[in-house]
Design a protein around this motif. Structure first.
Motif, PDB file in Angstrom:
ATOM      1  N   GLU A 366       0.860  -1.184   0.000  1.00 17.41           N
ATOM      2  CA  GLU A 366       0.000   0.000   0.000  1.00 17.41           C
ATOM      3  C   GLU A 366       0.896   1.232   0.000  1.00 17.41           C
ATOM      4  O   GLU A 366       1.329   1.709   1.036  1.00 17.41           O
ATOM      5  CB  GLU A 366      -0.920  -0.001   1.225  1.00 17.41           C
ATOM      6  N   VAL A 367       1.173   1.711  -1.194  1.00 16.24           N
ATOM      7  CA  VAL A 367       2.048   2.868  -1.376  1.00 16.24           C
ATOM      8  C   VAL A 367       1.415   3.804  -2.389  1.00 16.24           C
ATOM      9  O   VAL A 367       0.925   3.347  -3.429  1.00 16.24           O
ATOM     10  CB  VAL A 367       3.449   2.433  -1.880  1.00 16.24           C
ATOM     11  N   GLY A 368       1.414   5.081  -2.099  1.00 20.82           N
ATOM     12  CA  GLY A 368       0.861   6.041  -3.040  1.00 20.82           C
ATOM     13  C   GLY A 368      -0.627   5.839  -3.244  1.00 20.82           C
ATOM     14  O   GLY A 368      -1.357   5.412  -2.340  1.00 20.82           O
ATOM     15  N   ASP A 369      -1.087   6.092  -4.462  1.00 18.82           N
ATOM     16  CA  ASP A 369      -2.505   5.997  -4.817  1.00 18.82           C
ATOM     17  C   ASP A 369      -2.720   4.776  -5.697  1.00 18.82           C
ATOM     18  O   ASP A 369      -2.347   4.769  -6.873  1.00 18.82           O
ATOM     19  CB  ASP A 369      -2.931   7.278  -5.535  1.00 18.82           C
ATOM     20  N   ALA A 370      -3.315   3.730  -5.120  1.00 18.72           N
ATOM     21  CA  ALA A 370      -3.506   2.481  -5.851  1.00 18.72           C
ATOM     22  C   ALA A 370      -4.391   2.649  -7.079  1.00 18.72           C
ATOM     23  O   ALA A 370      -4.262   1.901  -8.059  1.00 18.72           O
ATOM     24  CB  ALA A 370      -4.103   1.421  -4.925  1.00 18.72           C
ATOM     25  N   SER A 371      -5.271   3.629  -7.068  1.00 13.57           N
ATOM     26  CA  SER A 371      -6.179   3.826  -8.209  1.00 13.57           C
ATOM     27  C   SER A 371      -5.419   4.216  -9.475  1.00 13.57           C
ATOM     28  O   SER A 371      -5.899   4.002 -10.587  1.00 13.57           O
ATOM     29  CB  SER A 371      -7.224   4.900  -7.880  1.00 13.57           C
ATOM     30  N   LEU A 372      -4.218   4.771  -9.299  1.00  9.35           N
ATOM     31  CA  LEU A 372      -3.440   5.216 -10.456  1.00  9.35           C
ATOM     32  C   LEU A 372      -2.810   4.053 -11.219  1.00  9.35           C
ATOM     33  O   LEU A 372      -2.306   4.247 -12.333  1.00  9.35           O
ATOM     34  CB  LEU A 372      -2.348   6.194 -10.009  1.00  9.35           C
TER      35      LEU A 372
END
Length: 517
Positions: A366-372
């Motif tokens: 879980e790092v940054g924005d997974a949706s990207l």
């Protein structure tokens, strides 16, 4: 009292604060900046702010840095030196730095080979030519900042090296830095000489970063801390020692990670997989310390023979770039976005598919924005993961001495990109605070001492020789700052040398103990 540990990597600079019980109070990770000093101080600021501890209570500060390695690789900041070899007429066929690249050989203002030195059994090869030694140093006076002195079989007898060093200081002044090969390297004249030359050339680099680190800590209010530097055997040395032997800081990053992995996992024998932003370094824990390389090591194109960890590096890290070939095959690395990962990786709004993006896409991290990365094809991501797995599994096999499965410890800021079911391993531990294992390894490191000599067991019985070597190694550790009651022998070996007369063995012992507070 608290301990502050800092480790500078190619991608991130990590800092941790540890209390008297060796518990992690705070840990931070900051991108390594173009200005390494600025990155170090930024990490110090962050860990002090997160912990909120009284800065006056920090009694020890430990730094592991890549600056000496970088100086050699980049040919930057190296001091002008003179090189003297004692060993004519036997060694004139191969001059100093014969196989060096011109850009790094340029650090040598002048070199000479004079008569002197010893045979393998300590008998004189030739009488030491004191006049020629003095004349050589007279010729380089005012032109060099440091001197490298080597001698044939100085690991057996260092008489001529010590006398040459005395003459160098007489002629060039007490301020000149003198490196002698018997204090740095092991067997093999050329490789030992090469390590000594690098040590001399790093003199100015070491002085600048040790003074800068101490001043920087004082500017941050950490005024009561004794400062230590990490060595490449997983132990510490004083700033004074680091200025004398800067070459011993080379490769301290992997050894810090190995020591930190041992502490965090409570495992003393394992393969350590340290995943950074650009590379993955694999080393072996043996009795809680890094296994030492038994072969000559090349640094910046220079073949050397001195104490170095047995490390294998592969071009895989959290910032490694993922590519798809025309035939549909997927490759990962060896190129990387490095410390720009927070700008260029997809999960941070960038435009480059990296190994970290693959881990997030597959739900491993879980790092940054997974949706990207939701739009990244799952099959592509799984192919990339398979490629990463294969790289590391092959490297694990390269580090093993048998085909049996081994324990492994997964650490480093990029360890999120790897699974824990690696082939060739019996178990893979990913302990808490694994992302800052290198800084933790720096903070909890011990102080060591070593002894090495050639001994003929026909002259000195084996038990007597080993007992004397153990005692000498313990005394060396105590002299380096270890508490005597905590010192123990962590490694001992005696290797028969078939090409020597009698029953000559190379006896080598290492002892380590807790740092006095």
């Amino acid at each position: 009292m608290y301990k502050l540990g800092i480790d500078v990597g190619g991608t991130n600079t990590d800092a941790v604060l540890i209390d008297e019980g060796l518990n992690v109070v705070a840990a931070v990770k900051r991108p390594t900046s173009g200005d390494i000093y600025e990155g170090i101080m930024g990490a110090v600021d962050a860990v002090l702010e997160e912990s909120g501890v009284d800065r006056a209570l920090i009694g020890q500060a430990m730094l592991g840095t890549t600056q000496c390695t970088n100086a050699i690789v980049e040919r930057n900041g190296l001091a002008p030196i003179a090189v003297l070899r004692i060993g004519a007429p036997a060694s004139v066929g191969i001059p100093p730095m014969v196989d060096w690249d011109a850009d790094i050989a340029a650090v040598c203002v002048d070199s000479a080979i004079i008569e002197g030195g010893f045979e393998y059994d300590g008998k004189r090869l030739a009488e030491f030519d004191e006049a020629a030694c003095r004349a050589f140093f007279e010729g380089v006076r005012g032109k060099v900042d440091a001197v490298a002195i080597s001698c044939v079989f100085s690991t057996v007898r260092d008489d001529d090296e010590l006398r040459a060093a005395e003459i160098a200081r007489e002629v060039l002044g007490g301020g000149v830095h003198v490196s002698i090969s018997s204090e740095i390297g092991s067997m093999g004249l050329v490789e030992r000489e090469n390590a000594t030359i690098l040590n001399a050339a790093l003199h100015g680099v070491a002085r600048r970063f040790t003074e800068g680190f101490a001043k920087g800590l004082a500017d941050k209010g950490v005024e009561n801390a004794e400062v230590y530097l990490s060595q490449n055997d997983g132990t510490l040395m004083t700033m004074e020692h680091a200025r004398r032997y800067p070459v011993l800081t080379i490769a301290c990053g992997p050894t810090n990670s190995i020591r930190g992995a041992s502490y965090l996992s409570r495992i003393d024998d394992a393969v350590v997989i340290d995943v950074g932003g650009t590379t993955t370094d694999l080393g072996v824990l043996s009795h809680g310390f890094p296994r030492e390389s038994g072969v000559a090591v090349t640094i910046g194109g220079v073949r050397t023979s001195f104490r170095m960890p047995d490390v294998v590096s592969v071009g895989l890290g959290g910032g490694s770039i993922v590519r798809v070939a025309d035939d549909g095959s997927v490759s990962v690395g060896p190129d990387s976005v490095g410390y720009e990962i927070a700008k260029r990786a997809l999960v941070f709004g960038g435009d480059t598919l990296t190994a970290t993006d693959v881990a997030v896409r597959l739900g491993m991290a879980e790092v940054g924005d997974a949706s990207l990365v939701a739009g990244v094809d799952e099959e592509l991501a799984r192919k990339a993961l398979a490629a990463m797995r294969e790289l590391v599994e092959d490297a694990v096999d390269a580090m093993k001495v048998t085909s049996d499965p081994v324990d492994a410890v997964l650490v480093g800021g990029g360890c999120i990109i790897l699974p824990t079911d690696l082939a060739g391993t019996s178990q893979v531990e990913k302990p808490a605070h694994s992302g800052c294992a290198n800084a933790i390894g720096s903070a909890i490191s011990k102080v060591s001492g070593a002894y090495e000599a050639l001994v003929d067991y026909d002259v000195t019985p084996r038990d007597e020789a080993l007992a004397a070597a153990r005692a000498a190694a313990v005394e060396a550790a105590v002299a380096a700052g270890a508490v005597r009651e905590t010192v123990e022998v962590v490694d001992a070996e005696d290797v028969p040398l078939q090409y020597y007369p009698g029953r000559t063995n190379r006896v080598k012992v290492k002892a380590a103990g807790d740092l006095s507070s």
